[in-house]
Write a protein that holds these residues in place. Structure first.
Motif, PDB file in Angstrom:
ATOM      1  N   UNK A   1      43.663  52.072  32.329  1.00 35.77           N
ATOM      2  CA  UNK A   1      43.061  51.997  31.005  1.00 35.77           C
ATOM      3  C   UNK A   1      43.476  50.777  30.199  1.00 35.77           C
ATOM      4  N   UNK A   2      43.818  49.714  30.889  1.00 33.72           N
ATOM      5  CA  UNK A   2      44.117  48.486  30.150  1.00 33.72           C
ATOM      6  C   UNK A   2      42.823  47.910  29.571  1.00 33.72           C
ATOM      7  N   UNK A   3      42.927  47.273  28.404  1.00 35.83           N
ATOM      8  CA  UNK A   3      41.738  46.691  27.763  1.00 35.83           C
ATOM      9  C   UNK A   3      41.547  45.242  28.147  1.00 35.83           C
ATOM     10  N   UNK A   4      42.637  44.622  28.540  1.00 34.53           N
ATOM     11  CA  UNK A   4      42.511  43.206  28.854  1.00 34.53           C
ATOM     12  C   UNK A   4      43.354  42.815  30.042  1.00 34.53           C
ATOM     13  N   UNK A   5      42.815  41.870  30.817  1.00 36.29           N
ATOM     14  CA  UNK A   5      43.570  41.321  31.938  1.00 36.29           C
ATOM     15  C   UNK A   5      43.636  39.824  31.749  1.00 36.29           C
ATOM     16  N   UNK A   6      44.829  39.284  31.831  1.00 34.56           N
ATOM     17  CA  UNK A   6      44.921  37.830  31.902  1.00 34.56           C
ATOM     18  C   UNK A   6      45.544  37.488  33.246  1.00 34.56           C
ATOM     19  N   UNK A   7      44.826  36.676  34.013  1.00 35.65           N
ATOM     20  CA  UNK A   7      45.237  36.506  35.400  1.00 35.65           C
ATOM     21  C   UNK A   7      45.337  35.038  35.780  1.00 35.65           C
ATOM     22  N   UNK A   8      46.392  34.747  36.512  1.00 30.12           N
ATOM     23  CA  UNK A   8      46.508  33.441  37.139  1.00 30.12           C
ATOM     24  C   UNK A   8      46.173  33.655  38.607  1.00 30.12           C
ATOM     25  N   UNK A   9      45.019  33.149  39.028  1.00 31.03           N
ATOM     26  CA  UNK A   9      44.431  33.588  40.292  1.00 31.03           C
ATOM     27  C   UNK A   9      45.000  32.841  41.487  1.00 31.03           C
ATOM     28  N   UNK A  10      45.241  33.603  42.545  1.00 34.76           N
ATOM     29  CA  UNK A  10      45.651  32.984  43.796  1.00 34.76           C
ATOM     30  C   UNK A  10      44.469  32.394  44.542  1.00 34.76           C
ATOM     31  N   UNK A  11      43.292  32.874  44.198  1.00 36.88           N
ATOM     32  CA  UNK A  11      42.124  32.380  44.898  1.00 36.88           C
ATOM     33  C   UNK A  11      40.941  32.393  43.956  1.00 36.88           C
ATOM     34  N   UNK A  12      40.128  31.348  44.076  1.00 39.90           N
ATOM     35  CA  UNK A  12      39.035  31.154  43.150  1.00 39.90           C
ATOM     36  C   UNK A  12      37.968  32.242  43.272  1.00 39.90           C
ATOM     37  N   UNK A  13      37.659  32.594  44.513  1.00 34.22           N
ATOM     38  CA  UNK A  13      36.521  33.492  44.731  1.00 34.22           C
ATOM     39  C   UNK A  13      36.917  34.910  45.121  1.00 34.22           C
ATOM     40  N   UNK A  14      38.059  35.016  45.746  1.00 32.88           N
ATOM     41  CA  UNK A  14      38.401  36.303  46.343  1.00 32.88           C
ATOM     42  C   UNK A  14      38.553  37.404  45.309  1.00 32.88           C
ATOM     43  N   UNK A  15      38.933  37.041  44.094  1.00 33.39           N
ATOM     44  CA  UNK A  15      39.185  38.077  43.097  1.00 33.39           C
ATOM     45  C   UNK A  15      37.923  38.500  42.359  1.00 33.39           C
ATOM     46  N   UNK A  16      36.854  37.737  42.555  1.00 37.14           N
ATOM     47  CA  UNK A  16      35.656  37.955  41.739  1.00 37.14           C
ATOM     48  C   UNK A  16      35.142  39.389  41.782  1.00 37.14           C
ATOM     49  N   UNK A  17      34.975  39.991  42.971  1.00 36.78           N
ATOM     50  CA  UNK A  17      34.432  41.358  42.965  1.00 36.78           C
ATOM     51  C   UNK A  17      35.300  42.319  42.154  1.00 36.78           C
ATOM     52  N   UNK A  18      36.615  42.235  42.345  1.00 35.60           N
ATOM     53  CA  UNK A  18      37.498  43.155  41.633  1.00 35.60           C
ATOM     54  C   UNK A  18      37.428  42.904  40.123  1.00 35.60           C
ATOM     55  N   UNK A  19      37.395  41.644  39.725  1.00 34.22           N
ATOM     56  CA  UNK A  19      37.352  41.330  38.298  1.00 34.22           C
ATOM     57  C   UNK A  19      36.007  41.701  37.681  1.00 34.22           C
ATOM     58  N   UNK A  20      34.967  41.482  38.466  1.00 32.93           N
ATOM     59  CA  UNK A  20      33.625  41.870  37.983  1.00 32.93           C
ATOM     60  C   UNK A  20      33.590  43.359  37.691  1.00 32.93           C
ATOM     61  N   UNK A  21      34.160  44.087  38.620  1.00 33.95           N
ATOM     62  CA  UNK A  21      34.258  45.532  38.490  1.00 33.95           C
ATOM     63  C   UNK A  21      35.031  45.898  37.224  1.00 33.95           C
ATOM     64  N   UNK A  22      36.078  45.161  36.940  1.00 35.35           N
ATOM     65  CA  UNK A  22      36.876  45.419  35.742  1.00 35.35           C
ATOM     66  C   UNK A  22      36.035  45.171  34.490  1.00 35.35           C
ATOM     67  N   UNK A  23      35.315  44.059  34.487  1.00 36.27           N
ATOM     68  CA  UNK A  23      34.518  43.724  33.307  1.00 36.27           C
ATOM     69  C   UNK A  23      33.405  44.741  33.093  1.00 36.27           C
ATOM     70  N   UNK A  24      32.875  45.230  34.229  1.00 38.59           N
ATOM     71  CA  UNK A  24      31.841  46.241  34.142  1.00 38.59           C
ATOM     72  C   UNK A  24      32.369  47.480  33.418  1.00 38.59           C
ATOM     73  N   UNK A  25      33.621  47.732  33.550  1.00 44.47           N
ATOM     74  CA  UNK A  25      34.233  48.886  32.892  1.00 44.47           C
ATOM     75  C   UNK A  25      34.821  48.536  31.534  1.00 44.47           C
TER      76      UNK A  25
END
Lengths: 345, 346, 507, 339
Positions: free
Chosen positions: B92-116
């Motif tokens: 139930x976190x409202x915000x994520x600030x992330x320093x990414x290890x990979x440019x593309x690999x995190x996109x699906x997971x982050x997209x999912x987060x934004x969707x929620x």
């Protein structure tokens, strides 16, 4: 297979154990010289100047670990937690000596103690409970690294905080040989004496060579194996302190995933992964060869991205050569027993 | 820009004085959602860099009355970060600030987060646009590259020619590759840098051992190298330590690049190295404001060019559309000198 | 029946009275007596399963007696620990010694007791002493070579040297000559005489009576766990000894049935394998039991393995029902109707961890399976079927075969192969180490199989078994077929003579 | 090197000690119950939809690895094969090859890698531990050489969705029909098929297997090829899941896979193990990590737990064996006294 061949072998066919071993080590030495000379011809800076002492300094850690791992492998075991132990000892030692403002000698003492404790735990599990060392030390690999992470958190020690004596240790040398490598040589010397000139060491060869027979002739399998692990852990601890000295930076990821490098060095050095065979000198030479090869690839400017593939190929060749050598001696035996067969019939 | 920043600092200072019981953030941007929970996900959980960023983030959170928690994976991979993103979303976190290890690999997971409904900012190391609301950039890629090139020129002497080697982190590191590419571009384009001759790029994988071996190989195969550029806070220490350990190299090879002032102070003072970096706590600080702005719907998504983000004591920043979608820039980096290096506590 | 001989004057070392030992239901020692005197070479004789190995193992400290007494030099002998046995001056030389293959001979001799000086192990002294021991034994061995690749004969010498260095008074030799060639046997005999000269006592177990008569002073013969004769060698003849050893009506143990001999089922022509055997030609017809006799190590098992395809061979051919089998392909052999019950059931015949039903079904998987899948139920019903036919006793089909007695294990192996309904069955030492009753049952099964038209090639070291079961007998000696005998011509003496190579003139 | 499990003797017919794979399933159930009490989110479909993809590759590779370890061999190069086949897939796709064909060729590279391992072990006769340490570096080296400092990322969305998204509104990720298919396939292969029977046989005794007319060498080569092929499949799925083909994909995964297999009750000495135990161990690993993350427990604690479970997987059966033996001795004594 060997048993069967043995049945036909005659007394007049002699394999001199010493010459055979000597051949294995001199073989590594030859490859070592060959690679070094060839690389130096192409890039004179490889050995000349500070190249050689760099090389020896680079070898110190893996060399120390190879010397540590060898008795364990000779006793038909393995220690996969060796790199985790090194990393943990590096961090813990840094933490303790920085906290107390201690210098070089206490640092090595602390590191050795940390490693010895880890080795003792492995030793109790493997030698005492007779659990498979591969599984136990794989588990220990995770546990030690996890504790390391948890303990270190985000902390990092750099040259700024570490004692300058320790930092200087890696830069000092006698006749171009770094102090740290001298330390490895001393440890190896002790290892050679232990493994060659004490019953304790010979028992380890016996245990690795024929485990059931070792039980039958009444060898103290527990204490011997246990101390092999303690030795391995202790040297891992010392290697951890070397890490501090050489790289002047340590965090919880120090020496992460390097266990297979050590195993590789030992195997290249002619220590049989199934126990019973190999020497400390061979393992140390294996470590040197491994570092020389890595150094040569870098110095020759071999494309960065090919280095790992070449390393893998070299290891394959090394174990392949071992296999061919043992096969050649078999065929020689076969030929002799055929001659003998004709003589009989 | 500079002036506006100064003004807003002034405004803030006044606001703080006026509204003592209220946080300064509240007065500057009064409607932060109550009980914001922010997760700060780092590349890897074992290096102090992220700890320093976290100190800035904590400070910002105090100001706007939110909570921030630090999540550091124990291996520097996208796979490990994905697991943390998933867990954070469910907590139930409202915000994520992330320093990414990979440019593309995190996109699906982050997209999912934004969707929620989770606000996502990338900071320090960006992800693809689809995976975040905004990127809080420490400094523009070109800016960092320029700073390093300037440092090289200062070592070589203006207008002089010299061989330079680059010691990077991993071959696939997003930031390092962007900086190196930008340096190459500027060397070609700008006469000021035409003396710089990059002879080789090697990768130390942010591992002290490999970095040392590679530095050694770099100097062996290219004895003419005068400057080593290490745009990585791990690699630069290894390179500097290598030079320090060899009397022969002292003064002949100078190391420069990006590094933390606390770990580089020794080398900067004895002249072995130069180093630059952005203010690390500030980037954590700024990112918290950015993610809080979006989570509290003070800035509408998708972020448009010109949207203004509050920045607490740092002043507000205006978003612009970079190569990879909307971003804000913290500001120019800091060049550490023997004189100033001790004043930075990160 | 027992002949006591009290002629020897030297003092008695071992005195065993009424030794009793059982393993589960099987009685291994049934009130056996044995006396060993100082300085004698004492032959312990008997068929396989007569109890001599068990007796030897008791003396070696491996087993403990369930009843009876052992005294050593007048004092009670402490049983049950090899180390204790060693410290009481008793050492064993096994048929295949277990040395440390990677260590030098010198070190193997002194293992655990390496010689030391101030700086550690004194290698040169150790080598010198080992060399001296080897010289003492009259053997030219290099003490600094490693043990790997050493012939079994030489390994035994190393063990004997070890015994000497331990100053053992009693040396037990368990069939040491079984795997040796003639010249090696001669050398071993010389070594034994040297030991005797040094005042040691030797217990010598062998099946080769010529050797016994050549080197031994005293004989003890065992049968069915009891001592049946004790005699001086000079007081007895080979024929006496054979009578004592066999001493039993053969009929009930060897229920040979009449069967119709048919066409040739298995035909082997000129089979040679460089180091193992040469020019083996034999035929086995349907309905016939053919024995392949010979000493252990004469190459019989190797021939069987080559026929079956475990090992490849250099030249020659194997025909099954007229069709040539490709060498080295056991899968094709099985598919063509060949089966092999190997000599070592624990290592070769069975998967000891696996269940009885898994073991029995091993060769039948293709037939049991539907769409490549095997059901436990079909395996179990197969097990029940064959368990009944062969009267295998097992707790349940899922029980690990490890839990079964030796006889039932061997029956499990037989069931596995009978289930494939083979045309030709090769059985290698089928009744080694199983009790007499099961033995008889086993023989009945083989007889029945032959009567139903199967061709059986039986390898056996037990002469009564060979004589009792076989229609025809081939005798092997040192990798060659030296004699073929028909049932009516065959006698134990004829087979022994051929098997020991005496029929071909002295070489 | 005989199995420690053989030492657990079972004299009594009714005496059936728990095997480790049963224990691991019980542990899994306990974890699920305990976790759902601890955290309401834990036992939700959404949580599982997020957790399951993370263990997808481990599950895929652990299946053939189970067979391989049962047969007495090991493959440490699997993670490198994952990397290499992913790189192959990515590069071929980038060059404009049809994506289906590129994925197929990625798997084929896995097959080839497995064949190389298999031939070196079975035909040349080298130890699998040493060989696969070498090919671990070799295959990863090829991936590094081929990919260099690039990465391929622009896969079509329908494909990357396959790697990550769930089926409709269910919690099941789109890859799971495939993964479950493979689990069932390998379950059948291991426990019901002729092939599986022979694999166990080889692991229990190579010599007895040869005398049972099983072609041991070919069988081992097939096992290595299977492992390579499944690593290839995992390689493609890994690329899709993180929508990136890079040289360092799945670095270090080999230890997780082997740890999963061992934790699932497969004996490192061969001859013992079940697919179901291994699958349960993988889910246990995944769920445990998810729970730890949900509870914001440091990942370090998870690392420590992994190691502890691993040692437990060999220690507990040993202790059980000791207990069993003690019980057996008591039963025997009672029988003796009764007489």
């Amino acid at each position: 297979m060997i048993q069967k061949i043995a049945a036909f072998q005659t007394t007049n066919f002699k394999i001199n154990a010493k010459t055979l071993l000597r051949r294995r080590e001199s073989g590594i030495l030859m490859v070592l010289v060959l690679v070094s000379v060839a690389t130096t011809l192409i890039n004179p800076r490889f050995i000349s100047g500070y190249g050689l002492s760099d090389l020896l300094l680079n070898t110190s850690m893996v060399g120390c670990l190879a010397v540590g791992l060898t008795p364990v492998v000779i006793a038909r075991h393995i220690d996969l937690s060796i790199a985790s132990a090194t990393g943990f000892s590096a961090f813990l030692t840094a933490h303790i000596i920085v906290g107390h403002g201690w210098g070089v000698v206490p640092a090595f003492f602390v590191g050795a103690c940390v490693g010895a404790i880890i080795g003792a735990v492995n030793g109790v599990l493997v030698a005492g409970l007779r659990l498979p060392s591969l599984v136990v030390t794989l588990g220990a690999l995770y546990i030690i690294r996890g504790i390391d992470y948890q303990f270190a958190n985000n902390k990092q020690f750099t040259a700024e905080k570490l004692p300058t004596d320790l930092m200087h240790l890696s830069q000092d040398k006698i006749y171009g040989v770094p102090y740290l490598f001298c330390l490895v040589l001393l440890l190896a010397l002790f290892g050679v004496w232990w493994m060659r000139f004490t019953r304790f060491g010979r028992d380890l060869y016996a245990i690795g060579s024929n485990p059931p027979a070792a039980d039958i002739v009444g060898i103290k399998v527990f204490s011997r194996t246990f101390f092999a692990f303690v030795w391995c852990g202790t040297l891992a601890g010392i290697a951890g302190v070397m890490y501090l000295s050489i790289y002047a930076i340590v965090d919880s990821a120090a020496f992460l995933n390097q266990e297979l490098i050590v195993v590789t060095a030992v195997v290249i050095g002619g220590v049989n992964i199934f126990g019973g065979l190999g020497t400390i000198v061979g393992a140390l030479l294996g470590a040197v060869l491994l570092r020389v090869l890595i150094g040569a690839l870098v110095a020759l400017g071999v494309a960065q991205f090919w280095q790992q593939a070449i390393n893998g190929l070299l290891l394959l060749i090394a174990i392949g050569i071992d296999r061919i050598l043992s096969r050649r001696s078999e065929t020689k035996i076969e030929r002799i027993r055929d001659e003998r067969k004709m003589e009989i019939s | 820009m500079k002036i506006s920043a100064k003004i807003s600092v002034a405004v803030l200072a006044i606001a703080t004085l006026v509204a003592i019981p209220l946080s300064s953030g509240a007065s500057a941007a009064p409607k932060y959602k109550a009980g914001l929970k922010i997760a700060m996900i780092s590349k890897i959980g074992n290096i102090p860099y992220f700890d320093f960023a976290m100190s800035g983030a904590t400070k910002a959170c105090k100001e706007i009355k939110c909570t921030v928690k630090y999540f550091g994976p124990n291996e520097g991979t996208a796979a490990a970060q994905i697991k943390l993103i998933n867990a954070v979303v469910q907590q139930g976190y409202n915000g994520i600030m992330i320093s990414a290890n990979d440019k593309d690999a995190l996109v699906p997971a982050l997209k999912n987060a934004m969707k929620r409904g989770v606000a996502v900012t990338s900071w320090d190391s960006d992800v693809a646009n689809a995976g975040r609301n905004i990127f809080v950039n420490q400094a523009s890629y070109d800016g960092v590259a320029t700073a390093m090139l300037d440092s090289v020129v200062s070592i070589l002497g203006a207008g002089k020619k010299g061989d330079v080697g680059i010691l990077s982190s991993t071959p696939d590191a997003t930031n390092q590759n962007a900086w190196i590419a930008s340096m190459a571009k500027q060397i070609k384009a700008n006469a000021k840098y035409s003396g710089i001759n990059v002879v080789a790029t090697v990768y130390g994988n942010d591992d002290p051992e490999k970095s040392t071996t590679e530095t050694q190989g770099l100097l062996q195969s290219n004895p003419t190298i005068k400057v080593i550029v290490a745009p990585t806070s791990v690699g630069i220490i290894s390179a500097a330590q290598y030079v320090v350990a060899h009397e022969e190299l002292k003064g002949k090879v100078i190391v420069t690049g990006l590094g933390l002032p606390t770990s580089m102070a020794k080398y900067i003072k004895d002249g072995t190295a130069q180093a630059a970096l952005w203010n690390v706590p500030d980037i954590g600080y700024m990112s918290v404001y950015a993610v809080a702005d979006i989570a509290s719907k003070l800035v509408k998504t998708p972020v448009k060019a010109g949207s203004s983000f509050a920045g607490g004591t740092l002043g507000s920043r205006k978003a612009f559309i970079g190569d990879n979608g909307p971003e804000i820039i913290l500001g120019p980096g800091i060049i550490f000198t023997p004189e100033n290096v001790d004043s930075f506590k990160f | 029946m027992a002949q006591a001989s009290k002629a020897t004057t030297s003092r008695a070392l071992f005195e065993i009275l009424g030794a009793y030992k059982h393993f589960g239901g099987a009685i291994a020692l049934n009130h056996a007596d044995f006396t060993l005197r100082a300085g004698e070479i004492h032959a312990l004789l008997g068929e396989n399963g007569a109890g001599k190995s068990t007796l030897l193992k008791v003396l070696a400290g491996v087993h403990t007696l369930d009843g009876g007494t052992i005294t050593l030099d007048g004092k009670p002998f402490i049983q049950g620990s090899p180390r204790m046995a060693m410290s009481q001056g008793v050492t064993v030389i096994y048929q295949e010694p277990s040395l440390f293959p990677d260590l030098t001979l010198a070190e193997n001799v002194f293992i655990g007791r390496q010689l030391r000086n101030k700086t550690g192990i004194n290698w040169s002294e150790m080598r010198a002493q080992a060399k001296a021991l080897f010289d003492e034994l009259g053997v030219d061995l290099d003490p600094s070579r490693i043990a790997r690749g050493l012939s079994i004969a030489d390994q035994q010498v190393v063990e004997i040297a070890k015994a000497l260095s331990l100053d053992a008074q009693i040396i037990l030799m368990d069939e040491p000559t079984a795997a040796l060639t003639k010249s090696e046997v001669n050398r071993l005999m010389l070594v034994m005489r040297r030991l005797q000269e040094k005042g040691k006592s030797v217990v010598f177990v062998s099946h080769r009576l010529d050797e016994v008569f050549a080197v031994c002073d005293q004989i003890t013969v065992m049968r069915d766990g009891s001592t049946v004769a004790q005699s001086k060698v000079s007081d007895s003849t080979i024929n006496d000894v054979i009578k004592w050893m066999v001493g039993r009506e053969l009929k009930d143990l060897y229920p040979k049935m009449e069967s119709k001999i048919g066409d040739v089922a298995l035909e082997v022509n000129g089979l040679s394998s460089a180091s193992e055997f040469a020019n083996i030609s034999l035929k086995v017809r349907h309905g016939e039991i053919v024995a392949l006799a010979g000493l252990v190590g004469s190459g019989r098992s190797e021939v069987a393995r080559a026929i079956f395809g475990i090992d490849s061979y250099d030249s020659g051919s194997v025909k099954l029902n007229g069709k040539i089998l490709p060498g080295g392909k056991p899968g094709i052999s099985v598919a063509s109707g060949l089966a092999l019950v190997p000599e070592d059931r624990r290592q070769q015949g069975l998967f000891m961890q696996a269940s009885v039903s898994r073991n029995i079904a091993t060769e039948m998987l293709d037939k049991l399976a539907k769409f490549g899948l095997v059901s436990q139920r079909s395996e179990n019903s197969l097990t029940q079927e064959w368990g009944k036919k062969l009267q295998i006793k097992y707790p349940n089909p899922k029980a690990p075969v490890d839990q079964l007695s030796g006889g039932n294990q061997q029956k499990t192996v037989l069931a596995k192969w009978f289930a494939t309904n083979p045309d030709v069955l090769i059985v290698d030492e089928p009744t080694r180490g199983i009790d007499v009753q099961t033995k008889a049952e086993f023989h009945r099964q083989l007889s029945q199989a032959a009567a139903s038209g199967k061709a059986i090639l039986m390898i056996s070291s037990e002469l009564p078994e060979v004589l009792g079961m076989a229609d025809r007998i081939y005798v092997m000696h040192e990798g060659r077929l030296v004699k073929e005998l028909s049932r009516k011509d065959a006698t134990q003496e004829l087979i022994m003579t051929a098997a020991t190579g005496q029929g071909r003139g002295e070489s | 090197m005989k199995n420690i499990f053989t030492k657990i003797i079972q004299p009594q017919r009714r005496f059936r000690p728990f095997t480790w794979d049963v224990i691991i399933m019980i542990l899994l159930v306990i974890l699920l119950v305990f976790g759902s009490i601890l955290n309401p989110v834990f036992l939700t479909a959404f949580n599982f939809s997020l957790m399951l993809p993370n263990i997808g590759e481990i599950l895929l590779i652990a299946m053939p690895m189970t067979l391989l370890i049962i047969a007495g061999e090991i493959d440490l190069s699997v993670a490198s094969i994952v990397g290499l086949s992913g790189v192959t897939f990515g590069l071929l796709y980038e060059r404009g090859l049809n994506i289906w064909l590129a994925a197929f060729l990625g798997v084929i590279v896995g097959v080839l890698c497995g064949a190389v391992n298999g031939i070196l072990v079975a035909r040349v006769g080298l130890g699998s531990l040493a060989v696969t340490i070498a090919t671990l570096a070799l295959f990863r080296g090829f991936a590094t050489a081929a990919m260099g400092n690039k990465s391929v990322t622009d896969f079509p969305e329908s494909w990357t969705n396959f790697g990550y998204s769930t089926i409709g509104k269910t919690f099941l990720p789109q890859t799971y029909p495939l993964i479950i298919f493979f689990i069932i396939l390998f379950g059948i292969l291991t426990h019901l098929s002729i092939f599986g029977r022979r694999t166990f046989a080889i692991g229990q005794s190579v010599e007895a297997a040869r005398f049972a007319a099983i072609s041991v060498l070919n069988h081992k080569i097939i096992l290595f090829i299977l492992t390579g092929a499944m690593s290839g499949v995992a390689g493609v799925i890994y690329v899709l899941r993180i929508s990136t083909a890079q040289y360092d994909n799945a670095m270090g995964l080999e230890l997780s896979v082997i740890a999963t297999a061992l934790l699932g009750g497969v004996s490192i000495f061969g001859g013992v193990g079940t697919i179901w135990g291994v699958a349960a161990a993988a889910v246990l690993f995944g769920s445990l990590e998810a729970l730890f993350n949900l509870q914001a427990v440091s990942p370090n604690i998870f690392t420590i737990t992994t190691g502890t479970l691993l040692i437990g997987s060999v220690m507990i059966p040993l202790l059980l064996g000791r207990i069993n033996r003690f019980r057996i001795d008591r039963i025997r004594e009672n029988e003796k006294n009764a007489k």
